[in-house]
Enzyme design. Structure first.
Site, short mmCIF file in Angstrom:
data_model
loop_
_atom_site.label_atom_id
_atom_site.label_comp_id
_atom_site.label_asym_id
_atom_site.label_seq_id
_atom_site.Cartn_x
_atom_site.Cartn_y
_atom_site.Cartn_z
N GLU A 159 41.12 32.80 36.42
CA GLU A 159 39.91 33.04 37.24
C GLU A 159 38.78 33.38 36.28
O GLU A 159 38.91 34.35 35.51
CB GLU A 159 40.09 34.21 38.22
CG GLU A 159 41.03 33.92 39.37
CD GLU A 159 41.11 35.08 40.35
OE1 GLU A 159 40.11 35.80 40.55
OE2 GLU A 159 42.20 35.26 40.93
N GLU A 207 46.82 39.53 39.69
CA GLU A 207 46.13 40.81 39.40
C GLU A 207 46.99 42.03 39.78
O GLU A 207 46.50 42.98 40.40
CB GLU A 207 44.77 40.86 40.09
CG GLU A 207 43.80 39.84 39.52
CD GLU A 207 42.34 40.00 39.93
OE1 GLU A 207 42.05 40.83 40.82
OE2 GLU A 207 41.49 39.30 39.35
O1 AHR Z 1 38.09 35.26 43.29
C1 AHR Z 1 37.94 36.41 44.09
C2 AHR Z 1 38.97 37.47 43.79
O2 AHR Z 1 38.76 37.92 42.49
C3 AHR Z 1 40.41 37.05 43.77
O3 AHR Z 1 41.00 37.08 45.03
C4 AHR Z 1 41.05 38.09 42.90
O4 AHR Z 1 42.18 37.60 42.23
C5 AHR Z 1 39.93 38.50 41.97
O5 AHR Z 1 39.78 39.87 41.93
#
Ligand code: AHR
Length: 528
Positions: free
Chosen positions: A292, A173
């Site tokens: 994610e 990110e």
């Molecule tokens: O999964 C929780 C958080 O969400 C992670 O650390 C980050 O990559 C995302 O913003």
């Protein structure tokens, strides 16, 4: 009653199910590692400190891949802190989650645990506070067989054989202003390219994931991907996207249609990849790693958890984002899986974020029980049953109107077809209060196209649904005391020749397994 008609034609297969679609994620944050998978003082702890009860649930979940060690955490992490004798590992501040990291679990412990959990390890390197050299170092430490300082250090630390990690994420990110070491697309693109070049020198067998956008609403979305790809094409194998959804202001209809937003997001990234000349037919194609995804109530994080950790204290593994998932959340997770499968021609892998306690399908209490959240079930069934080729059914279904996503199909479905003709149908009913009479024309399935009439040779193996349990409502959750949400038998299912009929309960995610008569007739044979 509402009705919907699907038809499944294996000739329209978009390709083979990418098994890495069923990945997951363990970050050093909250109680994911400590008090999650690892709790040496728990009655079920094994001699290595990992919880046997949690491991058993992880194995049952059946994920294929696990991303580690972060997340936002990785952007401030020194991998060396987590190797070597435990008693000499440093305790550090984790600035990403305003916590204290004891480093009692690191690369060795996690790699061993992941092997037992039958998970392929996907390792993220720190491109926040660190750079090319440290990324190449951790790769050499992990994968080089012997004879160099780093490889010998690994061996001295107990791992004779290399870990053989193939999947590597180039940071996390980096587009987000909240990220430690946040960068512009140009800054990150150059760094990712040079890191990738060196990592491929060190180990040409690695697959690299460039960091794409943190969500589709980022002001840089689109331009970020174009710039990063301009720098990294030919060097990286995948580009990521992250996607979290939540119900806002009681707008369940929009929430239930989150899959249409994920569809659009994936298709936008795919179009950018094509435009950059890295589509599936190109010499060096770039796949999409949805590394994610989940339902995550970020409002609760902002209003409840954040003040706990951002108040000047530096707690050890505090309770962070331990969302309790409802029936509605599980149906949305199921429909997001439908979306991922439908894009299996472009999405090369995906990770449900996360695995234990932190926005997770598995929860555990210190010294206490571990249990399956509602979202465990659609993920477990899809991971177990989606094999073979993906087929997108032709659908004739009514639409629902949503405030956020416009019109969305009431019933959303995808199917997988095995080489022997066995079919698995995954189907969501997005209506909050109405059942749907479903008809599925199975077409010419068994034996593939050209064997007319053989669809009648199919038999029903199982038909299950996740819906509101008796006495519950759409907000019902599983907790330490009771777990009312799970899969139950789907009613009204019949198979008449090539026509499958079923009644989909209101607000439900269902899975129907069909196998050729006499070929497969037990769940065991279908890898459940
Ligand atoms: O999964 C929780 C958080 O969400 C992670 O650390 C980050 O990559 C995302 O913003």
């Amino acid at each position: 009653m509402l009705s919907a008609r699907l038809s499944i034609d294996p000739g329209t297969s978009i390709g083979v199910v990418p098994r890495r679609l069923f990945g997951t994620f363990v970050e050093h944050m909250g109680r994911s590692v400590y008090e999650g998978i690892y709790e040496p003082t728990h009655p079920d702890a094994r001699p290595d400190g990992f919880r046997a009860d949690v491991l058993a649930l992880v194995q049952e979940l059946g994920a294929t891949t696990v991303r580690y060690p972060g997340g936002n955490f990785v952007s401030g992490y020194r991998w060396e802190d987590g190797v070597g004798p435990r008693e000499s590992r440093p305790v550090r501040l984790d600035a990403a989650w305003h916590s204290v990291e004891t480093n009692q679990v690191g690369l060795h412990e996690f790699a061993d645990w992941a092997r037992e959990a039958r998970l392929e390890l996907m390792y993220a390197v720190n491109l926040g506070t660190r750079g090319i050299a440290e990324a190449a170092d951790v790769l050499e430490y992990a994968n080089h067989p012997a004879g160099t300082a780093l490889a010998e250090r690994r061996r001295a630390n107990g791992a004779e054989e290399p870990f053989g990690i193939r999947l590597w994420c180039l940071g996390n990110e980096v587009d987000g202003p909240w990220q430690i070491g946040h960068k512009t697309a140009d800054e990150y693109g150059r760094l990712a390219a040079e890191t990738a070049r060196l990592m491929k020198f060190v180990d040409p067998g690695v697959e690299l994931v460039a960091a794409g956008s943190s969500n589709a609403e980022m002001p840089t979305f689109g331009e970020w991907e174009r710039t990063v790809l301009r720098h990294t094409i030919g060097l990286v194998d995948h580009i990521s996207l992250h996607a979290y959804y939540e119900e806002s202001d009681g707008d369940a209809a929009s929430f239930l249609a989150s899959g249409t937003a994920l569809d659009r997001y994936i298709e936008q990234v795919a179009a950018i990849i094509d435009e950059a000349g890295a589509g599936p037919e190109s010499e060096h194609p770039v796949g999409i790693s949805v590394d994610e995804w989940n339902v995550w109530y970020q409002r609760r994080w902002n209003e409840i958890d954040k003040p706990v950790v951002m108040n000047g204290a530096w707690p050890e593994h505090p309770r962070l984002i331990e969302d309790a998932y409802s029936v509605t959340d599980a149906v949305v997770v199921g429909s997001l899986l439908v979306s991922l499968l439908r894009h299996g021609d472009r999405v090369t892998m995906a990770n449900l974020a996360q695995l234990v306690n932190v926005i997770a399908p598995i929860r555990s209490e210190p010294g206490g029980p571990a249990w399956r959240q509602s979202t465990f079930f659609p993920f477990q069934r899809a991971a177990a049953l989606a094999h073979g080729r993906v087929v997108t059914p032709v659908v004739e279904v009514p639409s629902i109107r949503t405030a956020v996503h416009g019109e969305a199909p009431l019933v959303d479905a995808v199917a997988t077809v095995r080489d022997d003709g066995g079919i698995v149908l995954f189907v969501t009913n997005r209506s909050l209060d109405q059942e749907v009479a479903l008809e599925v024309a199975l077409g010419d399935v068994v034996g593939g196209a050209g064997s007319a009439g053989r669809a009648s040779a199919l038999q029903l193996v199982s038909a299950e649904t996740l819906c509101t349990p008796p006495g519950g409502d759409r907000h019902t959750v599983n907790d330490a005391g009771a777990q009312p949400v799970g899969m139950t038998d789907l009613r009204g299912v019949s198979l008449d020749g090539a026509l499958l009929t079923a009644t989909l309960p209101a607000l439900s995610w269902s899975v129907v397994v069909l196998a050729p008569s006499g070929a497969l007739n037990s769940e065991e044979q279908l890898d459940v």
